[in-house]
Scaffold this active site. Sequence first.
Site, PDB file in Angstrom:
ATOM      1  N   SER A 142       5.297  56.049   6.280  1.00 46.82           N
ATOM      2  CA  SER A 142       4.837  55.749   4.925  1.00 46.82           C
ATOM      3  C   SER A 142       4.536  54.281   4.709  1.00 46.82           C
ATOM      4  O   SER A 142       3.570  53.934   4.015  1.00 46.82           O
ATOM      5  CB  SER A 142       5.884  56.210   3.904  1.00 46.82           C
ATOM      6  OG  SER A 142       6.186  57.564   4.067  1.00 46.82           O
ATOM      7  N   HIS A 194       7.601  51.000   1.292  1.00 47.82           N
ATOM      8  CA  HIS A 194       6.243  51.248   0.803  1.00 47.82           C
ATOM      9  C   HIS A 194       5.602  49.961   0.290  1.00 47.82           C
ATOM     10  O   HIS A 194       4.467  49.633   0.635  1.00 47.82           O
ATOM     11  CB  HIS A 194       6.266  52.295  -0.306  1.00 47.82           C
ATOM     12  CG  HIS A 194       6.764  53.635   0.140  1.00 47.82           C
ATOM     13  ND1 HIS A 194       7.120  54.639  -0.733  1.00 47.82           N
ATOM     14  CD2 HIS A 194       6.964  54.139   1.393  1.00 47.82           C
ATOM     15  CE1 HIS A 194       7.509  55.700  -0.059  1.00 47.82           C
ATOM     16  NE2 HIS A 194       7.425  55.426   1.233  1.00 47.82           N
TER      17      HIS A 194
END
Length: 251
Positions: A142, A194
């Site tokens: 991610s 992220h």
Amino acid sequence: MDMNTTQPPSTSPSGSLRDVFWPRPGYVATPILMGINILVFVGMVLTGVNIMSPTGQDLVNWGANYTPLTYGGQPWRLLTACFLHIGLIHIVVNMMSLRVLGSQIEPLLGTSRFAVGYVVTGLTGSLVSLWWHDMVVSAGASGAIFGIEGMLVGLLLTNLFDAAARKALLKNSLSVVGINLLIGAGIGADNAAHLGGFLGGLLVGLSYYYVIRAELGWPAPRLLARNAVAFGLSALVVVVLALFVFSRSPL
């Protein structure tokens, strides 16, 4: 005045299995990166790791970013964690995202720059996660996927696109990032990784600007219009961030 130059990324990648996994010009790094992630996951399952819910110890054994070990002489975990997933749903969602973004953005960046960007932003995501959390077992692509979006946003802050395309793409990209951060907060995902990947992507995208500009035939400083310099600047982002994070090791 902005110049009308690069084509906006395609938004409708073909969906056949061959198209997804078979490399072709402008789409080489993406299927290779997907293949590595999938092979690692298959290897985990074949060695007895639960396909839906691996344990924390399973993840650590396979190279997750784990605070005591990463700080304690195993910094390679910052990279291996980027190819490791926490169950079937996790890898399916991430590989779908990587497929869509890769098919759109790899042709724009070029294969080598896309691949370097994946690695660099995966590392910045892992580093920020390590710094932010007191104790972390973190894994997944991610951070690098947010990094790919960040590379696009970085280029959208320049004049490589005409004004209308840039505005629309920037709005769409930032909306996607914001929505995914909100979803991540709701499900307890590692938003530190992220954000770290996304911010790293911004810097990497900007470091590619003069290289892409030169390839389009625009005037560009000779030194900055070289891939080696762009890759060096990208690596410098990781080195500086790593020095900062490891200088504040809690161990």
